[in-house]
Scaffold this active site. Structure first.
Site, PDB file in Angstrom:
ATOM      1  N   SER A 117       2.694 -27.832   1.114  1.00  0.00           N
ATOM      2  CA  SER A 117       1.548 -27.471   0.284  1.00  0.00           C
ATOM      3  C   SER A 117       1.746 -27.958  -1.145  1.00  0.00           C
ATOM      4  O   SER A 117       2.827 -28.406  -1.527  1.00  0.00           O
ATOM      5  CB  SER A 117       1.362 -25.946   0.274  1.00  0.00           C
ATOM      6  OG  SER A 117       2.414 -25.329  -0.455  1.00  0.00           O
ATOM      7  N   LYS A 118       0.676 -27.849  -1.938  1.00  0.00           N
ATOM      8  CA  LYS A 118       0.734 -28.278  -3.333  1.00  0.00           C
ATOM      9  C   LYS A 118       1.776 -27.489  -4.119  1.00  0.00           C
ATOM     10  O   LYS A 118       2.328 -27.976  -5.099  1.00  0.00           O
ATOM     11  CB  LYS A 118      -0.645 -28.123  -3.983  1.00  0.00           C
ATOM     12  CG  LYS A 118      -1.690 -29.090  -3.431  1.00  0.00           C
ATOM     13  CD  LYS A 118      -3.022 -28.908  -4.123  1.00  0.00           C
ATOM     14  CE  LYS A 118      -4.057 -29.876  -3.575  1.00  0.00           C
ATOM     15  NZ  LYS A 118      -5.382 -29.707  -4.210  1.00  0.00           N
ATOM     16  N   ARG A 119       2.019 -26.263  -3.675  1.00  0.00           N
ATOM     17  CA  ARG A 119       2.986 -25.419  -4.400  1.00  0.00           C
ATOM     18  C   ARG A 119       4.404 -25.983  -4.328  1.00  0.00           C
ATOM     19  O   ARG A 119       5.259 -25.617  -5.128  1.00  0.00           O
ATOM     20  CB  ARG A 119       2.962 -23.995  -3.831  1.00  0.00           C
ATOM     21  CG  ARG A 119       1.695 -23.223  -4.131  1.00  0.00           C
ATOM     22  CD  ARG A 119       1.826 -21.765  -3.732  1.00  0.00           C
ATOM     23  NE  ARG A 119       2.050 -21.619  -2.302  1.00  0.00           N
ATOM     24  CZ  ARG A 119       1.081 -21.588  -1.392  1.00  0.00           C
ATOM     25  NH1 ARG A 119      -0.181 -21.709  -1.758  1.00  0.00           N
ATOM     26  NH2 ARG A 119       1.364 -21.442  -0.109  1.00  0.00           N
ATOM     27  N   SER A 120       4.660 -26.867  -3.367  1.00  0.00           N
ATOM     28  CA  SER A 120       6.006 -27.429  -3.232  1.00  0.00           C
ATOM     29  C   SER A 120       6.357 -28.332  -4.406  1.00  0.00           C
ATOM     30  O   SER A 120       7.520 -28.569  -4.691  1.00  0.00           O
ATOM     31  CB  SER A 120       6.118 -28.239  -1.930  1.00  0.00           C
ATOM     32  OG  SER A 120       5.315 -29.410  -2.006  1.00  0.00           O
ATOM     33  N   GLY A 121       5.320 -28.855  -5.094  1.00  0.00           N
ATOM     34  CA  GLY A 121       5.573 -29.721  -6.235  1.00  0.00           C
ATOM     35  C   GLY A 121       5.797 -31.169  -5.861  1.00  0.00           C
ATOM     36  O   GLY A 121       5.925 -32.022  -6.727  1.00  0.00           O
TER      37      GLY A 121
END
Length: 490
Positions: A254-258
């Site tokens: 996900s985008k939260r992984s960076g």
């Protein structure tokens, strides 16, 4: 044999996700490996999620990744337009939806939100919506009357309710679905735009796409696509559904992984060619276990029949290793051009020989962002613990280092030539005269100059960069600290 034609059909909704890049790459490799065509199509029918500038991001990403297309918005191959909103404006989707209505394979649905909500039911603890076909039986006269009145409606495909639908995927084999599970999917929305599902089928057929590459989240939709193909009497393409990409915890990336998008990774100092290399390995591997590939080598070796079913884990550590291997093989001058902005940012206002520092770090970093943490000591002396002067290998102590620096300082103050070779020769001669091994001499000098346990270069290379004045100043400061500490201990 029919010429292979693949397509990459992204939605312009933001930065390109790693999963989308893999889809583009695999579609590209399949086409290029077989001498086929690779088409770019922009799927912008979802106007709610449209992101201004996203088409530029798509083009820039494909360009940086080296995935050149044969046809697309900028390269007309005779089956355009290659932007779905332009195709919608040309009436392409409505034409084929009307054909299905005329055949009895589709119908107008006037159900409002309240009616649709009433059809929801709970199955195995999950709320599902399965349209009950109530508008299928509306008399033709009523349908025409409501259409003339401008009543909001959608066009639905009439799915069979009995029997099964079987389709074949290259990776997952034959898959069978009970037709009673297939909802009458919407073809044309109330705003006149086609749904993703319908536009895909129509466009893939009209553009002659032979192989459809996409993520396995679309496996469940494939029976619906096939029913549309069959209603038109069109050939069904070869399906290649790629496995899910997860993070190290096996959760969906996900985008939260960076690091979920191509541009995220570029911002973090990864090379585009290394990203492409690594992404190719997220679900595929060659028979000989080779891991470092040029794009040309990938084209030669890629066989989509060897794509795995199992989820692929995005391992940032492995990507860092791959990136580091690219730096090691890179032409030093090319690396210097890439590293220079990072060197200037890490050492602002310094008039150092950045080309020499670049050569020091090239084989010691895994991303361009690593440069700052490796060369920071050149900017100014770092704070460090005097225990760093304790060397287990040479059995040196801080007291030994104090004595050595005190002895070598006069030599270095008298030394005029501060090039690496001259400094190394002078310190080796000093060590030989005093009966010291070379490492015994260099260790405390390097620590005094850098304040680091590990550096990208040896003591004399560091002195050449710093110059005589700065090198002597740092050695004197280090000697003062060592003397102060030893004096306190006494």
């Amino acid at each position: 044999m029919e010429k292979i034609r693949t397509r990459f059909a992204p939605s312009p909704t933001g930065r390109m996700h790693v999963g989308n890049l893999r889809t583009a790459l695999y579609a590209y490799l399949i086409a290029r490996h077989e001498g086929g065509d690779f088409i770019l199509r922009i799927e912008d029918t979802d106007q709610v999620r449209f992101f201004e500038g996203a088409v530029d991001i798509i083009n820039r990403t494909l360009d940086l990744a080296g995935l050149d297309h044969d046809e697309g918005p900028d390269k007309d191959g005779g089956v355009g337009p290659y932007v779905q909103s332009e195709r919608q404006a040309a009436g392409i989707y409505q034409k084929y939806a009307d054909q299905l209505i005329a055949q009895g394979d589709a119908y107008c649905c006037f159900c409002g939100q309240e009616e649709l909500e009433s059809m929801k039911r709970v199955v195995d603890g999950k709320e599902i919506s399965l349209y009950d076909k109530r508008c299928l039986s509306l008399p033709r006269e009523e349908v025409e009357r409501r259409l003339k009145a401008g009543e909001p409606h959608v066009i639905r495909f009439n799915m069979p309710t009995e029997g099964t639908t079987v389709f074949r995927d290259v990776i997952y084999g034959d898959i069978q679905v009970n037709n009673e599970e297939l909802e009458d999917l919407i073809l044309i929305k109330s705003d006149g735009y086609p749904t993703y599902n319908f536009a895909n089928v129509v466009d893939d057929h009209l553009m002659g796409i032979t192989h459809v590459v996409r993520g396995n989240e679309y496996l469940s939709s494939s029976p619906k696509y096939n029913r549309i193909y069959e209603a038109f009497g069109w050939d069904i393409p070869v399906y290649v559904h790629c496995p899910l990409i997860t993070d190290e915890t096996h959760a969906k990336l996900s985008k939260r992984s960076g690091h979920s998008s191509f541009e995220d990774l570029m911002d973090q100092g990864f090379l585009p060619e290394a990203i492409v290399n690594y992404v190719a390995l997220l679900g595929w591997s060659p028979a000989d276990n080779q891991e470092i590939f040029s794009l040309k080598e990938l084209v030669e070796k890629f066989d989509y029949h060897h794509i795995n079913k199992s989820p692929a884990v995005f391992d940032i550590g492995k990507l860092r290793w791959v990136n580091g291997e690219y730096f090691k093989k890179m032409d030093p001058e090319v690396f210097y051009e890439k590293a220079l902005p990072y060197l200037k940012e890490a050492l602002p206002g310094k008039d150092f020989d950045f080309r020499k520092i670049s050569a020091m770090v090239r084989t010691r970093i895994e991303t361009l962002q690593d440069i700052s943490g490796i060369v920071d000591f050149f900017a100014e002396p770092l704070e460090y613990d005097l225990e760093m002067y304790r060397n287990k290998k040479s059995k040196q102590t801080p007291e030994d280092s104090e004595a050595l620096i005190e002895k070598v300082l006069p030599l270095l103050e008298a030394q005029e030539d501060y090039r690496n070779d001259a400094l190394y020769e002078a310190l080796c001669a000093f060590g030989s005269e005093k009966g010291y091994k070379t490492g015994y001499v260099m260790w405390p000098i390097r620590v005094a100059l850098s304040g680091k346990q590990m550096t990208p270069a040896g003591a004399t290379e560091i002195m050449e960069i710093l110059g005589k004045e700065e090198s002597i100043a740092r050695l004197k400061t280090a000697l003062g600290r060592l003397k102060e500490a030893s004096g306190e201990q006494k």
